[in-house]
Design a protein around this motif. Structure first.
Motif, PDB file in Angstrom:
ATOM      1  N   ILE A   6      72.502  12.634  59.802  1.00  0.00           N
ATOM      2  CA  ILE A   6      71.713  12.182  60.956  1.00  0.00           C
ATOM      3  C   ILE A   6      72.089  10.734  61.234  1.00  0.00           C
ATOM      4  O   ILE A   6      72.000   9.874  60.355  1.00  0.00           O
ATOM      5  CB  ILE A   6      70.205  12.308  60.682  1.00  0.00           C
ATOM      6  CG1 ILE A   6      69.839  13.765  60.406  1.00  0.00           C
ATOM      7  CG2 ILE A   6      69.393  11.774  61.849  1.00  0.00           C
ATOM      8  CD1 ILE A   6      68.391  13.966  60.023  1.00  0.00           C
ATOM      9  N   LYS A   7      72.517  10.492  62.461  1.00  0.00           N
ATOM     10  CA  LYS A   7      72.923   9.143  62.849  1.00  0.00           C
ATOM     11  C   LYS A   7      71.781   8.435  63.571  1.00  0.00           C
ATOM     12  O   LYS A   7      70.862   9.059  64.073  1.00  0.00           O
ATOM     13  CB  LYS A   7      74.158   9.203  63.744  1.00  0.00           C
ATOM     14  CG  LYS A   7      75.388   9.775  63.031  1.00  0.00           C
ATOM     15  CD  LYS A   7      76.597   9.764  63.939  1.00  0.00           C
ATOM     16  CE  LYS A   7      77.835  10.299  63.210  1.00  0.00           C
ATOM     17  NZ  LYS A   7      79.036  10.285  64.071  1.00  0.00           N
ATOM     18  N   MET A   8      71.863   7.102  63.587  1.00  0.00           N
ATOM     19  CA  MET A   8      70.863   6.320  64.302  1.00  0.00           C
ATOM     20  C   MET A   8      70.892   6.709  65.771  1.00  0.00           C
ATOM     21  O   MET A   8      71.933   6.589  66.423  1.00  0.00           O
ATOM     22  CB  MET A   8      71.139   4.822  64.149  1.00  0.00           C
ATOM     23  CG  MET A   8      70.055   3.946  64.762  1.00  0.00           C
ATOM     24  SD  MET A   8      68.474   4.091  63.922  1.00  0.00           S
ATOM     25  CE  MET A   8      68.847   3.286  62.362  1.00  0.00           C
ATOM     26  N   PRO A   9      69.782   7.200  66.317  1.00  0.00           N
ATOM     27  CA  PRO A   9      69.795   7.721  67.689  1.00  0.00           C
ATOM     28  C   PRO A   9      69.931   6.621  68.735  1.00  0.00           C
ATOM     29  O   PRO A   9      69.622   5.454  68.478  1.00  0.00           O
ATOM     30  CB  PRO A   9      68.440   8.421  67.806  1.00  0.00           C
ATOM     31  CG  PRO A   9      67.570   7.702  66.832  1.00  0.00           C
ATOM     32  CD  PRO A   9      68.458   7.334  65.681  1.00  0.00           C
ATOM     33  N   ASP A  10      70.390   7.029  69.892  1.00  0.00           N
ATOM     34  CA  ASP A  10      70.467   6.134  71.043  1.00  0.00           C
ATOM     35  C   ASP A  10      69.081   6.048  71.658  1.00  0.00           C
ATOM     36  O   ASP A  10      68.586   7.000  72.247  1.00  0.00           O
ATOM     37  CB  ASP A  10      71.481   6.683  72.055  1.00  0.00           C
ATOM     38  CG  ASP A  10      71.643   5.766  73.266  1.00  0.00           C
ATOM     39  OD1 ASP A  10      70.986   4.703  73.291  1.00  0.00           O
ATOM     40  OD2 ASP A  10      72.400   6.128  74.180  1.00  0.00           O
ATOM     41  N   ILE A  11      68.437   4.906  71.513  1.00  0.00           N
ATOM     42  CA  ILE A  11      67.065   4.747  71.994  1.00  0.00           C
ATOM     43  C   ILE A  11      67.039   4.593  73.504  1.00  0.00           C
ATOM     44  O   ILE A  11      66.021   4.786  74.138  1.00  0.00           O
ATOM     45  CB  ILE A  11      66.435   3.510  71.330  1.00  0.00           C
ATOM     46  CG1 ILE A  11      66.654   3.619  69.859  1.00  0.00           C
ATOM     47  CG2 ILE A  11      64.984   3.333  71.732  1.00  0.00           C
ATOM     48  CD1 ILE A  11      65.601   3.907  68.956  1.00  0.00           C
ATOM     49  N   LEU A  74      72.259   7.244  59.343  1.00  0.00           N
ATOM     50  CA  LEU A  74      70.884   6.930  58.963  1.00  0.00           C
ATOM     51  C   LEU A  74      70.494   7.632  57.663  1.00  0.00           C
ATOM     52  O   LEU A  74      69.908   7.022  56.769  1.00  0.00           O
ATOM     53  CB  LEU A  74      69.921   7.340  60.083  1.00  0.00           C
ATOM     54  CG  LEU A  74      68.433   7.139  59.804  1.00  0.00           C
ATOM     55  CD1 LEU A  74      68.109   5.660  59.665  1.00  0.00           C
ATOM     56  CD2 LEU A  74      67.580   7.757  60.914  1.00  0.00           C
ATOM     57  N   ILE A  75      70.823   8.922  57.541  1.00  0.00           N
ATOM     58  CA  ILE A  75      70.393   9.687  56.385  1.00  0.00           C
ATOM     59  C   ILE A  75      71.295  10.914  56.220  1.00  0.00           C
ATOM     60  O   ILE A  75      71.827  11.431  57.213  1.00  0.00           O
ATOM     61  CB  ILE A  75      68.912  10.105  56.540  1.00  0.00           C
ATOM     62  CG1 ILE A  75      68.333  10.648  55.239  1.00  0.00           C
ATOM     63  CG2 ILE A  75      68.740  11.094  57.671  1.00  0.00           C
ATOM     64  CD1 ILE A  75      66.821  10.822  55.286  1.00  0.00           C
TER      65      ILE A  75
END
Length: 465
Positions: A6-11, A74-75
Protein backbone atom coordinates in the motif's frame (compact mmCIF):
# COMPACT_ATOMS: atom_id res chain seq x y z
CA UNK A 1 0.14 -16.15 -0.02
CA UNK A 2 0.95 -12.92 -1.82
CA UNK A 3 2.43 -9.52 -1.09
CA UNK A 4 0.34 -6.35 -1.22
CA UNK A 5 2.12 -2.99 -0.97
CA UNK A 6 0.00 0.00 0.00
CA UNK A 7 1.50 3.29 -1.11
CA UNK A 8 0.93 6.73 0.35
CA UNK A 9 -2.28 7.86 -1.39
CA UNK A 10 -2.68 10.99 -3.45
CA UNK A 11 -4.67 13.25 -1.15
CA UNK A 12 -5.32 15.73 -3.95
CA UNK A 13 -4.99 19.54 -4.21
CA UNK A 14 -1.38 19.22 -5.40
CA UNK A 15 -0.09 17.83 -2.10
CA UNK A 16 3.27 16.11 -2.67
CA UNK A 17 4.11 14.98 0.87
CA UNK A 18 2.40 14.36 4.18
CA UNK A 19 3.46 13.76 7.77
CA UNK A 20 2.82 10.39 9.40
CA UNK A 21 1.23 11.21 12.78
CA UNK A 22 -0.09 7.86 14.04
CA UNK A 23 -0.05 4.14 13.29
CA UNK A 24 -3.18 2.16 14.11
CA UNK A 25 -1.53 -1.22 13.36
CA UNK A 26 1.80 -2.88 14.02
CA UNK A 27 3.82 -5.60 12.31
CA UNK A 28 2.10 -8.94 12.82
CA UNK A 29 -1.41 -7.50 13.16
CA UNK A 30 -4.23 -8.88 11.06
CA UNK A 31 -6.22 -6.18 9.27
CA UNK A 32 -9.54 -6.20 7.47
CA UNK A 33 -10.78 -4.23 4.50
CA UNK A 34 -11.57 -0.59 5.36
CA UNK A 35 -9.74 -0.81 8.71
CA UNK A 36 -7.80 2.40 9.40
CA UNK A 37 -4.07 1.80 9.11
CA UNK A 38 -2.57 5.21 9.78
CA UNK A 39 -3.26 8.92 10.21
CA UNK A 40 -1.35 11.35 8.00
CA UNK A 41 -1.42 15.14 8.12
CA UNK A 42 -1.38 17.67 5.32
CA UNK A 43 -1.00 21.42 5.81
CA UNK A 44 -4.66 21.76 6.79
CA UNK A 45 -6.14 18.40 7.69
CA UNK A 46 -5.53 14.97 9.12
CA UNK A 47 -6.47 12.09 6.83
CA UNK A 48 -7.10 8.47 7.75
CA UNK A 49 -5.67 5.85 5.39
CA UNK A 50 -7.73 2.62 5.34
CA UNK A 51 -6.75 -0.81 4.06
CA UNK A 52 -8.26 -1.80 0.69
CA UNK A 53 -7.79 -5.53 1.44
CA UNK A 54 -7.69 -8.15 4.18
CA UNK A 55 -4.25 -9.27 5.22
CA UNK A 56 -1.45 -9.46 7.76
CA UNK A 57 0.99 -6.60 8.38
CA UNK A 58 4.54 -7.50 7.38
CA UNK A 59 6.28 -4.13 7.72
CA UNK A 60 5.55 -0.45 8.26
CA UNK A 61 7.00 2.05 5.83
CA UNK A 62 7.79 4.91 8.19
CA UNK A 63 7.96 6.22 11.74
CA UNK A 64 5.63 8.64 13.48
CA UNK A 65 6.72 12.20 12.70
CA UNK A 66 8.33 11.23 9.40
CA UNK A 67 7.44 13.24 6.29
CA UNK A 68 6.60 10.86 3.44
CA UNK A 69 6.17 11.55 -0.26
CA UNK A 70 2.92 10.70 -2.01
CA UNK A 71 3.42 7.34 -3.74
CA UNK A 72 6.06 6.09 -1.31
CA UNK A 73 5.60 2.74 0.41
CA UNK A 74 3.34 3.05 3.44
CA UNK A 75 2.82 -0.56 4.54
CA UNK A 76 3.33 -4.16 3.36
CA UNK A 77 0.61 -6.77 3.79
CA UNK A 78 0.56 -10.51 3.31
CA UNK A 79 -2.66 -11.41 1.50
CA UNK A 80 -4.38 -14.52 0.21
CA UNK A 81 -3.38 -15.43 -3.35
CA UNK A 82 -0.18 -15.98 -5.24
CA UNK A 83 0.39 -12.50 -6.66
CA UNK A 84 0.70 -9.10 -5.18
CA UNK A 85 -2.37 -6.96 -5.60
CA UNK A 86 -1.95 -3.54 -7.16
CA UNK A 87 -2.73 -0.84 -4.61
CA UNK A 88 -5.40 1.64 -5.63
CA UNK A 89 -4.23 5.14 -6.62
CA UNK A 90 -6.20 6.71 -3.81
CA UNK A 91 -7.19 5.49 -0.37
CA UNK A 92 -10.85 4.79 0.20
CA UNK A 93 -12.95 7.25 2.06
CA UNK A 94 -12.74 6.79 5.79
CA UNK A 95 -13.40 8.59 9.03
CA UNK A 96 -16.48 10.40 10.20
CA UNK A 97 -17.86 12.37 13.07
CA UNK A 98 -15.89 12.32 16.26
CA UNK A 99 -12.44 12.13 14.70
CA UNK A 100 -9.61 13.45 16.74
CA UNK A 101 -8.39 16.75 15.22
CA UNK A 102 -9.87 19.88 13.59
CA UNK A 103 -9.81 20.83 9.91
CA UNK A 104 -12.26 18.12 8.98
CA UNK A 105 -14.19 18.49 5.74
CA UNK A 106 -17.59 16.85 6.10
CA UNK A 107 -18.30 17.58 2.47
CA UNK A 108 -15.33 15.56 1.29
CA UNK A 109 -17.35 12.37 1.12
CA UNK A 110 -19.28 13.72 -1.82
CA UNK A 111 -16.31 14.80 -3.88
CA UNK A 112 -15.16 12.97 -6.96
CA UNK A 113 -11.69 11.50 -7.22
CA UNK A 114 -11.81 9.03 -4.32
CA UNK A 115 -9.82 11.18 -1.91
CA UNK A 116 -9.85 10.05 1.71
CA UNK A 117 -12.24 11.64 4.14
CA UNK A 118 -10.44 14.09 6.38
CA UNK A 119 -10.79 13.55 10.07
CA UNK A 120 -10.91 16.39 12.59
CA UNK A 121 -7.61 17.62 13.98
CA UNK A 122 -8.52 18.09 17.59
CA UNK A 123 -10.47 16.39 20.36
CA UNK A 124 -13.43 18.03 21.97
CA UNK A 125 -12.62 20.34 24.84
CA UNK A 126 -11.47 18.54 27.96
CA UNK A 127 -11.99 19.49 31.60
CA UNK A 128 -9.19 21.29 33.38
CA UNK A 129 -8.27 18.11 35.19
CA UNK A 130 -7.56 16.52 31.84
CA UNK A 131 -5.23 19.30 30.85
CA UNK A 132 -3.55 19.68 34.23
CA UNK A 133 -3.47 16.13 35.49
CA UNK A 134 0.30 15.91 35.19
CA UNK A 135 0.28 13.09 32.65
CA UNK A 136 3.54 12.79 30.76
CA UNK A 137 3.19 12.29 27.03
CA UNK A 138 4.62 9.34 25.21
CA UNK A 139 4.76 8.84 21.48
CA UNK A 140 2.47 6.30 19.86
CA UNK A 141 3.93 2.87 19.17
CA UNK A 142 6.13 2.67 16.10
CA UNK A 143 7.18 -0.14 13.82
CA UNK A 144 8.65 -3.37 15.11
CA UNK A 145 12.33 -3.19 15.97
CA UNK A 146 12.27 0.48 16.94
CA UNK A 147 13.48 1.53 20.37
CA UNK A 148 10.73 1.35 22.97
CA UNK A 149 8.56 4.38 23.64
CA UNK A 150 9.03 6.28 26.92
CA UNK A 151 7.20 4.84 29.89
CA UNK A 152 3.54 5.78 30.11
CA UNK A 153 1.39 6.33 33.16
CA UNK A 154 -0.08 3.29 34.84
CA UNK A 155 -3.67 4.30 35.34
CA UNK A 156 -6.04 2.50 37.68
CA UNK A 157 -8.97 1.19 35.63
CA UNK A 158 -12.34 2.78 36.45
CA UNK A 159 -15.02 0.82 38.19
CA UNK A 160 -17.63 -0.87 36.04
CA UNK A 161 -20.50 1.62 35.57
CA UNK A 162 -23.93 0.79 36.83
CA UNK A 163 -26.35 -0.61 34.32
CA UNK A 164 -24.62 -3.73 33.07
CA UNK A 165 -21.41 -5.68 32.87
CA UNK A 166 -18.59 -4.64 30.59
CA UNK A 167 -17.31 -7.17 28.09
CA UNK A 168 -13.82 -8.28 29.01
CA UNK A 169 -11.01 -7.67 26.52
CA UNK A 170 -9.02 -10.78 25.61
CA UNK A 171 -5.66 -10.87 27.37
CA UNK A 172 -3.08 -9.21 25.15
CA UNK A 173 -5.77 -8.05 22.73
CA UNK A 174 -5.70 -4.61 21.14
CA UNK A 175 -7.92 -2.15 23.05
CA UNK A 176 -11.02 -1.04 21.16
CA UNK A 177 -11.25 2.74 20.84
CA UNK A 178 -12.07 5.36 18.24
CA UNK A 179 -9.26 7.41 16.63
CA UNK A 180 -10.34 10.39 18.74
CA UNK A 181 -10.01 8.42 21.97
CA UNK A 182 -6.64 6.97 20.90
CA UNK A 183 -5.28 10.40 20.05
CA UNK A 184 -6.47 11.87 23.33
CA UNK A 185 -5.03 8.98 25.33
CA UNK A 186 -1.69 9.43 23.57
CA UNK A 187 -1.65 13.18 24.30
CA UNK A 188 -2.47 12.53 27.97
CA UNK A 189 0.06 9.71 28.30
CA UNK A 190 -2.56 7.05 29.13
CA UNK A 191 -1.82 3.44 28.26
CA UNK A 192 -5.04 2.07 26.79
CA UNK A 193 -4.02 -1.45 27.76
CA UNK A 194 -4.54 -0.39 31.38
CA UNK A 195 -8.00 1.08 30.78
CA UNK A 196 -11.15 -1.01 31.00
CA UNK A 197 -13.70 0.20 28.46
CA UNK A 198 -17.34 0.75 29.37
CA UNK A 199 -18.64 0.83 25.79
CA UNK A 200 -19.99 -1.98 23.62
CA UNK A 201 -17.61 -4.97 23.45
CA UNK A 202 -15.34 -3.21 25.94
CA UNK A 203 -14.75 -0.16 23.72
CA UNK A 204 -12.92 2.64 25.55
CA UNK A 205 -14.72 6.00 25.58
CA UNK A 206 -13.81 9.56 26.54
CA UNK A 207 -15.69 9.02 29.81
CA UNK A 208 -13.32 6.14 30.64
CA UNK A 209 -10.34 8.44 30.08
CA UNK A 210 -11.92 11.13 32.27
CA UNK A 211 -12.46 8.59 35.05
CA UNK A 212 -8.83 7.50 34.85
CA UNK A 213 -7.57 11.05 34.99
CA UNK A 214 -9.79 11.96 37.94
CA UNK A 215 -8.66 8.92 39.91
CA UNK A 216 -4.99 9.47 39.09
CA UNK A 217 -5.16 13.16 39.97
CA UNK A 218 -6.81 12.48 43.32
CA UNK A 219 -4.36 9.77 44.39
CA UNK A 220 -1.22 11.58 43.18
CA UNK A 221 -1.88 15.05 44.59
CA UNK A 222 -0.27 14.47 48.01
CA UNK A 223 2.65 12.51 46.60
CA UNK A 224 3.37 15.22 44.03
CA UNK A 225 3.59 17.86 46.75
CA UNK A 226 6.01 15.73 48.80
CA UNK A 227 8.19 15.08 45.76
CA UNK A 228 8.39 18.77 45.02
CA UNK A 229 9.32 19.57 48.61
CA UNK A 230 11.87 16.86 49.33
CA UNK A 231 13.32 15.54 46.09
CA UNK A 232 15.74 17.17 43.69
CA UNK A 233 13.85 18.04 40.49
CA UNK A 234 16.44 17.06 37.89
CA UNK A 235 14.19 14.91 35.70
CA UNK A 236 13.70 15.76 32.06
CA UNK A 237 11.83 14.45 29.07
CA UNK A 238 11.96 14.92 25.33
CA UNK A 239 8.69 15.66 23.58
CA UNK A 240 8.72 15.21 19.83
CA UNK A 241 6.91 17.98 17.97
CA UNK A 242 4.62 16.29 15.45
CA UNK A 243 1.21 16.66 13.87
CA UNK A 244 -0.74 19.86 14.44
CA UNK A 245 1.83 21.26 16.87
CA UNK A 246 4.52 20.82 14.21
CA UNK A 247 2.36 22.55 11.57
CA UNK A 248 1.82 25.50 13.90
CA UNK A 249 5.55 25.74 14.57
CA UNK A 250 6.38 25.65 10.87
CA UNK A 251 3.71 28.27 10.09
CA UNK A 252 4.99 30.65 12.77
CA UNK A 253 8.59 30.19 11.66
CA UNK A 254 7.64 30.82 8.04
CA UNK A 255 5.74 33.99 8.95
CA UNK A 256 8.55 35.47 11.03
CA UNK A 257 11.24 34.44 8.54
CA UNK A 258 9.51 35.75 5.42
CA UNK A 259 7.62 38.79 6.71
CA UNK A 260 9.36 41.93 8.04
CA UNK A 261 6.89 42.73 10.84
CA UNK A 262 6.28 46.06 12.44
CA UNK A 263 3.79 46.52 15.26
CA UNK A 264 1.71 49.63 15.91
CA UNK A 265 -0.03 50.10 19.29
CA UNK A 266 -2.84 52.55 19.96
CA UNK A 267 -5.00 53.15 23.02
CA UNK A 268 -8.78 53.29 22.60
CA UNK A 269 -11.41 54.75 24.91
CA UNK A 270 -14.19 52.14 24.77
CA UNK A 271 -16.38 53.56 27.52
CA UNK A 272 -19.19 54.53 25.14
CA UNK A 273 -18.94 51.28 23.21
CA UNK A 274 -19.16 49.20 26.39
CA UNK A 275 -22.18 51.21 27.50
CA UNK A 276 -23.88 50.60 24.13
CA UNK A 277 -23.01 46.91 24.24
CA UNK A 278 -24.54 46.55 27.71
CA UNK A 279 -27.77 48.25 26.57
CA UNK A 280 -28.04 46.13 23.41
CA UNK A 281 -27.51 42.95 25.41
CA UNK A 282 -30.08 43.98 27.99
CA UNK A 283 -32.68 44.73 25.32
CA UNK A 284 -32.01 42.01 22.71
CA UNK A 285 -29.63 39.57 24.31
CA UNK A 286 -32.29 36.95 24.96
CA UNK A 287 -33.65 36.99 21.42
CA UNK A 288 -30.63 37.86 19.25
CA UNK A 289 -27.77 36.62 21.40
CA UNK A 290 -25.23 38.35 23.63
CA UNK A 291 -22.69 40.62 21.96
CA UNK A 292 -19.00 40.55 22.90
CA UNK A 293 -16.46 43.18 21.89
CA UNK A 294 -15.28 41.22 18.82
CA UNK A 295 -18.38 41.79 16.60
CA UNK A 296 -18.00 45.55 17.08
CA UNK A 297 -14.32 45.40 16.15
CA UNK A 298 -15.07 43.16 13.18
CA UNK A 299 -17.66 45.67 11.95
CA UNK A 300 -15.17 48.53 12.44
CA UNK A 301 -12.56 46.63 10.43
CA UNK A 302 -15.02 46.04 7.59
CA UNK A 303 -15.76 49.77 7.36
CA UNK A 304 -12.13 50.88 7.74
CA UNK A 305 -10.82 48.44 5.13
CA UNK A 306 -12.96 50.11 2.48
CA UNK A 307 -10.49 53.00 2.64
CA UNK A 308 -7.41 50.78 2.97
CA UNK A 309 -7.72 47.91 0.48
CA UNK A 310 -3.94 47.38 0.56
CA UNK A 311 -4.37 46.04 4.12
CA UNK A 312 -7.14 43.58 3.23
CA UNK A 313 -4.69 41.68 1.06
CA UNK A 314 -2.47 38.64 0.55
CA UNK A 315 1.12 38.88 -0.71
CA UNK A 316 2.62 36.17 -2.90
CA UNK A 317 6.25 37.10 -2.34
CA UNK A 318 7.53 34.40 -4.69
CA UNK A 319 5.51 35.77 -7.62
CA UNK A 320 5.82 39.37 -6.42
CA UNK A 321 2.05 39.92 -6.54
CA UNK A 322 -0.16 41.59 -3.94
CA UNK A 323 -3.87 40.77 -4.26
CA UNK A 324 -6.29 43.31 -2.80
CA UNK A 325 -9.70 41.90 -1.82
CA UNK A 326 -13.10 43.56 -1.83
CA UNK A 327 -14.80 41.05 0.47
CA UNK A 328 -13.46 40.79 4.01
CA UNK A 329 -12.68 37.18 4.90
CA UNK A 330 -11.83 37.61 8.56
CA UNK A 331 -9.61 35.04 10.28
CA UNK A 332 -10.52 34.56 13.95
CA UNK A 333 -7.55 33.24 15.93
CA UNK A 334 -8.90 30.61 18.35
CA UNK A 335 -6.96 28.71 20.99
CA UNK A 336 -7.70 24.98 21.13
CA UNK A 337 -6.28 22.17 23.24
CA UNK A 338 -4.13 21.18 20.27
CA UNK A 339 -2.84 24.67 19.50
CA UNK A 340 -3.78 27.85 17.67
CA UNK A 341 -6.35 27.54 14.89
CA UNK A 342 -7.64 30.31 12.59
CA UNK A 343 -11.18 29.60 11.33
CA UNK A 344 -12.38 32.10 8.73
CA UNK A 345 -15.51 34.24 8.83
CA UNK A 346 -16.18 34.64 5.11
CA UNK A 347 -17.84 37.81 3.80
CA UNK A 348 -17.86 39.65 7.11
CA UNK A 349 -19.02 42.75 5.22
CA UNK A 350 -22.40 41.11 4.58
CA UNK A 351 -23.27 40.53 8.27
CA UNK A 352 -24.75 42.75 10.98
CA UNK A 353 -23.49 42.85 14.56
CA UNK A 354 -25.53 39.91 15.81
CA UNK A 355 -24.74 37.76 12.81
CA UNK A 356 -21.06 38.57 13.27
CA UNK A 357 -21.31 37.61 16.94
CA UNK A 358 -22.98 34.29 16.16
CA UNK A 359 -20.43 33.42 13.47
CA UNK A 360 -17.45 34.30 15.68
CA UNK A 361 -18.80 32.06 18.45
CA UNK A 362 -19.71 29.24 16.07
CA UNK A 363 -16.34 29.20 14.31
CA UNK A 364 -14.39 29.29 17.57
CA UNK A 365 -16.40 26.35 18.90
CA UNK A 366 -16.03 24.45 15.61
CA UNK A 367 -12.24 24.83 15.84
CA UNK A 368 -12.25 23.52 19.41
CA UNK A 369 -14.53 20.53 18.88
CA UNK A 370 -13.11 19.47 15.52
CA UNK A 371 -16.13 20.17 13.33
CA UNK A 372 -14.56 23.00 11.28
CA UNK A 373 -14.46 22.23 7.56
CA UNK A 374 -11.55 22.86 5.21
CA UNK A 375 -13.39 25.85 3.72
CA UNK A 376 -13.84 27.30 7.22
CA UNK A 377 -10.09 27.08 7.83
CA UNK A 378 -8.80 28.66 4.61
CA UNK A 379 -9.10 31.84 2.59
CA UNK A 380 -8.65 34.58 5.21
CA UNK A 381 -7.55 38.03 4.03
CA UNK A 382 -6.87 39.60 7.44
CA UNK A 383 -6.86 38.15 10.96
CA UNK A 384 -8.27 39.29 14.30
CA UNK A 385 -6.71 37.87 17.45
CA UNK A 386 -7.66 38.31 21.09
CA UNK A 387 -6.68 36.71 24.39
CA UNK A 388 -9.76 38.12 26.13
CA UNK A 389 -9.17 39.02 29.80
CA UNK A 390 -5.62 37.63 29.49
CA UNK A 391 -4.84 40.05 26.66
CA UNK A 392 -2.23 41.99 28.59
CA UNK A 393 -1.39 45.62 27.91
CA UNK A 394 0.67 45.25 24.72
CA UNK A 395 1.37 42.31 22.40
CA UNK A 396 3.21 41.72 19.13
CA UNK A 397 0.95 39.38 17.11
CA UNK A 398 2.46 37.31 14.28
CA UNK A 399 0.95 37.83 10.82
CA UNK A 400 -0.89 34.86 9.35
CA UNK A 401 1.14 34.34 6.16
CA UNK A 402 0.43 35.24 3.33
CA UNK A 403 -1.77 38.00 4.76
CA UNK A 404 -0.23 41.42 5.36
CA UNK A 405 -1.90 42.48 8.63
CA UNK A 406 -3.24 41.19 11.93
CA UNK A 407 -5.22 43.18 14.52
CA UNK A 408 -4.65 42.22 18.16
CA UNK A 409 -6.96 43.05 21.05
CA UNK A 410 -5.64 43.66 24.56
CA UNK A 411 -7.71 43.65 27.72
CA UNK A 412 -10.03 46.45 28.85
CA UNK A 413 -8.98 48.31 32.01
CA UNK A 414 -10.41 51.24 33.92
CA UNK A 415 -8.07 54.14 34.61
CA UNK A 416 -8.15 57.89 35.20
CA UNK A 417 -8.06 59.96 32.00
CA UNK A 418 -7.84 63.72 31.57
CA UNK A 419 -10.77 64.98 29.44
CA UNK A 420 -10.96 68.75 28.79
CA UNK A 421 -8.94 69.49 31.91
CA UNK A 422 -10.94 67.19 34.21
CA UNK A 423 -10.05 63.74 35.46
CA UNK A 424 -12.54 60.98 34.69
CA UNK A 425 -12.47 57.20 35.03
CA UNK A 426 -12.71 55.65 31.58
CA UNK A 427 -12.54 52.15 30.10
CA UNK A 428 -9.53 51.86 27.84
CA UNK A 429 -8.07 49.17 25.64
CA UNK A 430 -5.00 48.86 23.42
CA UNK A 431 -4.97 47.55 19.87
CA UNK A 432 -1.63 45.89 19.11
CA UNK A 433 -1.50 45.29 15.36
CA UNK A 434 1.27 43.99 13.10
CA UNK A 435 1.83 44.74 9.41
CA UNK A 436 4.00 43.48 6.56
CA UNK A 437 6.38 46.38 5.97
CA UNK A 438 7.10 45.22 2.40
CA UNK A 439 3.64 46.21 1.22
CA UNK A 440 2.14 48.33 4.04
CA UNK A 441 3.76 51.68 4.82
CA UNK A 442 3.89 52.85 8.42
CA UNK A 443 1.75 55.89 7.67
CA UNK A 444 -1.03 53.79 6.10
CA UNK A 445 -0.96 51.35 9.03
CA UNK A 446 -1.28 54.24 11.49
CA UNK A 447 -4.12 55.80 9.50
CA UNK A 448 -5.94 52.45 9.39
CA UNK A 449 -5.69 52.01 13.17
CA UNK A 450 -6.79 55.61 13.75
CA UNK A 451 -9.85 54.91 11.59
CA UNK A 452 -10.60 51.85 13.73
CA UNK A 453 -10.20 54.03 16.81
CA UNK A 454 -12.70 56.56 15.47
CA UNK A 455 -15.32 53.85 14.91
CA UNK A 456 -14.76 52.23 18.30
CA UNK A 457 -14.78 55.47 20.29
CA UNK A 458 -17.94 56.71 18.55
CA UNK A 459 -19.88 53.44 18.03
CA UNK A 460 -22.84 55.20 16.41
CA UNK A 461 -20.65 55.43 13.30
CA UNK A 462 -20.74 51.64 13.00
CA UNK A 463 -24.39 51.90 11.96
CA UNK A 464 -23.88 54.65 9.36
CA UNK A 465 -23.17 53.58 5.77
Amino acid sequence: MGLHIIKMPDIGEGIAEVELVEWHVQAGDTVTEDQVLADVMTDKATVQVPSPVNGKVLALGGKVGEVMAVGSELIRLEVEGGEAAEPPPNAKKAGGAGAARPAADPGAAGREGGTPQESAQQDTARPDTARQGGASRAGPPEQAGASPAPARLSIVPPAVPAGGAVAARPEGGRPLASPAVRRRAWELGIDLQAVRGSGPAGRITHADLDACLSRETATAAGAAARLFAYERRDDQKEVRIIGLRRRIAEKMQESKRRIPHFTYVEELDVTELESLRARLNAQWGETRGKLTLLPFLARAMVLALREFPQINARYDDEAGIVTHYGPVHLGIAAQTDGGLMVPVLHHAEALDLWALGREVARLAQAARDGSATREELTGSTITLTSLGPLGGVVSTPVINHPEVAIVGVNRIIEKPVVIQGAIAVRKTMNLSSSFDHRVVDGMHAAEFIQKLRAYMECPALLFVE
